[in-house]
Scaffold this active site. Structure first.
Site, PDB file in Angstrom:
ATOM      1  N   GLY A  19     -37.087  34.333 -18.362  1.00  0.00           N
ATOM      2  CA  GLY A  19     -36.058  35.235 -18.886  1.00  0.00           C
ATOM      3  C   GLY A  19     -35.682  36.302 -17.876  1.00  0.00           C
ATOM      4  N   CYS A 124     -50.505  32.080 -19.532  1.00  0.00           N
ATOM      5  CA  CYS A 124     -49.563  32.717 -18.612  1.00  0.00           C
ATOM      6  C   CYS A 124     -49.045  34.028 -19.186  1.00  0.00           C
ATOM      7  CB  CYS A 124     -48.433  31.753 -18.238  1.00  0.00           C
ATOM      8  SG  CYS A 124     -47.515  32.310 -16.766  1.00  0.00           S
ATOM      9  N   ASP A 193     -40.221  27.574 -19.637  1.00  0.00           N
ATOM     10  CA  ASP A 193     -39.265  27.734 -18.530  1.00  0.00           C
ATOM     11  C   ASP A 193     -38.045  26.869 -18.758  1.00  0.00           C
ATOM     12  OD1 ASP A 193     -41.929  28.639 -17.242  1.00  0.00           O
ATOM     13  OD2 ASP A 193     -40.316  29.370 -15.959  1.00  0.00           O
TER      14      ASP A 193
HETATM   15  C1  RUB Z   1     -43.956  32.138 -16.134  1.00  0.00           C
HETATM   16  C2  RUB Z   1     -44.091  31.226 -17.298  1.00  0.00           C
HETATM   17  C3  RUB Z   1     -43.644  31.751 -18.632  1.00  0.00           C
HETATM   18  C4  RUB Z   1     -42.188  31.336 -18.874  1.00  0.00           C
HETATM   19  C5  RUB Z   1     -41.587  32.037 -20.076  1.00  0.00           C
HETATM   20  O1  RUB Z   1     -44.155  31.468 -14.892  1.00  0.00           O
HETATM   21  O2  RUB Z   1     -44.457  30.089 -17.177  1.00  0.00           O
HETATM   22  O3  RUB Z   1     -44.429  31.207 -19.657  1.00  0.00           O
HETATM   23  O4  RUB Z   1     -41.405  31.647 -17.747  1.00  0.00           O
HETATM   24  O5  RUB Z   1     -41.565  33.429 -19.853  1.00  0.00           O
HETATM   25  P1  RUB Z   1     -43.988  32.281 -13.514  1.00  0.00           P
HETATM   26  P2  RUB Z   1     -40.521  34.403 -20.579  1.00  0.00           P
HETATM   27  O6  RUB Z   1     -44.950  33.408 -13.563  1.00  0.00           O
HETATM   28  O7  RUB Z   1     -44.293  31.272 -12.461  1.00  0.00           O
HETATM   29  O8  RUB Z   1     -42.553  32.758 -13.449  1.00  0.00           O
HETATM   30  O9  RUB Z   1     -40.759  34.253 -22.053  1.00  0.00           O
HETATM   31  O10 RUB Z   1     -40.887  35.767 -20.064  1.00  0.00           O
HETATM   32  O11 RUB Z   1     -39.150  34.003 -20.189  1.00  0.00           O
END
Ligand code: RUB
Length: 301
Positions: A19, A124, A193
């Site tokens: 995001g 994560c 993602d």
């Molecule tokens: C981050 C990751 C998150 C998603 C969703 O990977 O895998 O679970 O991007 O995140 P990285 P959000 O650290 O390699 O970017 O809900 O914040 O969009």
């Protein structure tokens, strides 16, 4: 921030999370759009497209990045540079506002799936997943969370800190302890993602193992994903590229100099829909098998 600065921060992961990279990329494009001095609308659009490509090429896996940039570029139309610029600026502002509102809508719906006393496991660092967990806590539910450390970049430490700062008890565990603790877990909540049209969820490496362990222990897996993380391209046969990062993120490669040891660092993996209970989007909670409906709904907007 300039396009170059933003692109470099996305590449080196100072800016990360599907995001956030999308929002920062369109905001950088807006800054650029305000600064371009072109002689014609064609040259203005050409410069915008080049800026867009530079941002898109930073990280290949999260479709959020190219979906966000395509959303604003589709709206960058007009008879004059001023008109194109104004339309792009509005599109960026609309996108950012809607994407932040989407997280709140997801949190509201997702928190309904969390009940008092629940033990949650997350992997994560996902803004959408974390906001959902915090929302349940704000609703007065007594919850606790297992957060995986998430090798090799340790995003789980950010998750643990954020949840703890919000008053939620957290246990930080190594990734390989997921199955060990799964018997104590009531629900897994993660982000995404990219969601493919067949319901496959692409998220941080290790997510598919978490989902397998959850499936074995009959623990539901909830994915929190905004509509712009769904990939229309996959409905047309495109395979989602899994980013592979530098081996030095895992280990000091010099330790293995002269030895026949390969070091691989894929940073995302694919979880099949049969291991996912539901996907929470701002447009409603769906079965992963209904992913294509979200792609269509999002396009109609
Ligand atoms: C981050 C990751 C998150 C998603 C969703 O990977 O895998 O679970 O991007 O995140 P990285 P959000 O650290 O390699 O970017 O809900 O914040 O969009």
């Amino acid at each position: 921030m300039s396009i170059e600065e933003t692109a470099s921060k996305i590449k080196n992961m100072e800016i990360r999370g599907a995001g956030k990279i999308a929002r920062c990329a369109v905001m950088a494009l807006k800054e650029y759009a305000l600064s371009i001095d072109a002689e014609s609308t064609e040259l203005y659009l050409k410069a915008l497209r080049e800026g867009c490509n530079e941002l898109k090429n930073t990280r290949p896996t999260a479709i959020s990045l190219s979906n966000a940039l395509s959303y604003v570029m589709r709206r960058a139309t007009g008879e004059s540079i001023e008109e194109i610029r104004a339309n792009l600026v509005k599109a960026v502002d609309d996108f950012v506002e809607a994407s932040i509102a989407a997280i709140e809508q997801i949190a509201t719906m997702g928190s309904h799936r969390i009940v008092d006393g629940d033990v949650i496991l997350t992997h994560c660092n996902s803004t959408a997943a974390i906001r959902t967990i915090i929302k349940a806590h704000e609703e007065g539910k007594q919850i606790s969370v297992y957060a995986t450390e998430t090798r090799p970049r340790y995003q789980g430490r950010i998750t643990a800190r954020t949840l703890a700062e919000n008053g939620i008890p957290v246990t930080l565990i190594v990734d390989s302890a997921v199955r060990f603790f799964m018997q104590k877990v009531d629900i897994v909540i993660i982000g995404a993602d990219t969601v493919a049209s067949n319901g496959v969820v692409i998220n941080k490496i290790g997510t598919s193992l978490v989902a397998l362990a959850a499936n074995e222990a009959r623990v539901p897996v909830l994915v929190c994903a905004e509509g712009y993380k769904f990939s229309r391209e996959t409905a047309m046969g495109r395979i989602v590229e899994i980013e592979e990062r530098d081996p030095s993120e895992i280990v000091d490669v010099a330790e293995f100099e002269g030895l026949d040891v390969k070091i691989k660092n894929p940073v995302f993996d694919q979880t099949p829909p049969r291991y996912i209970d539901s996907i929470v989007t701002e447009m409603g909670v769906i079965s992963p098998f209904a992913a294509y409906d979200i792609i269509k709904k999002f396009e109609e907007r």
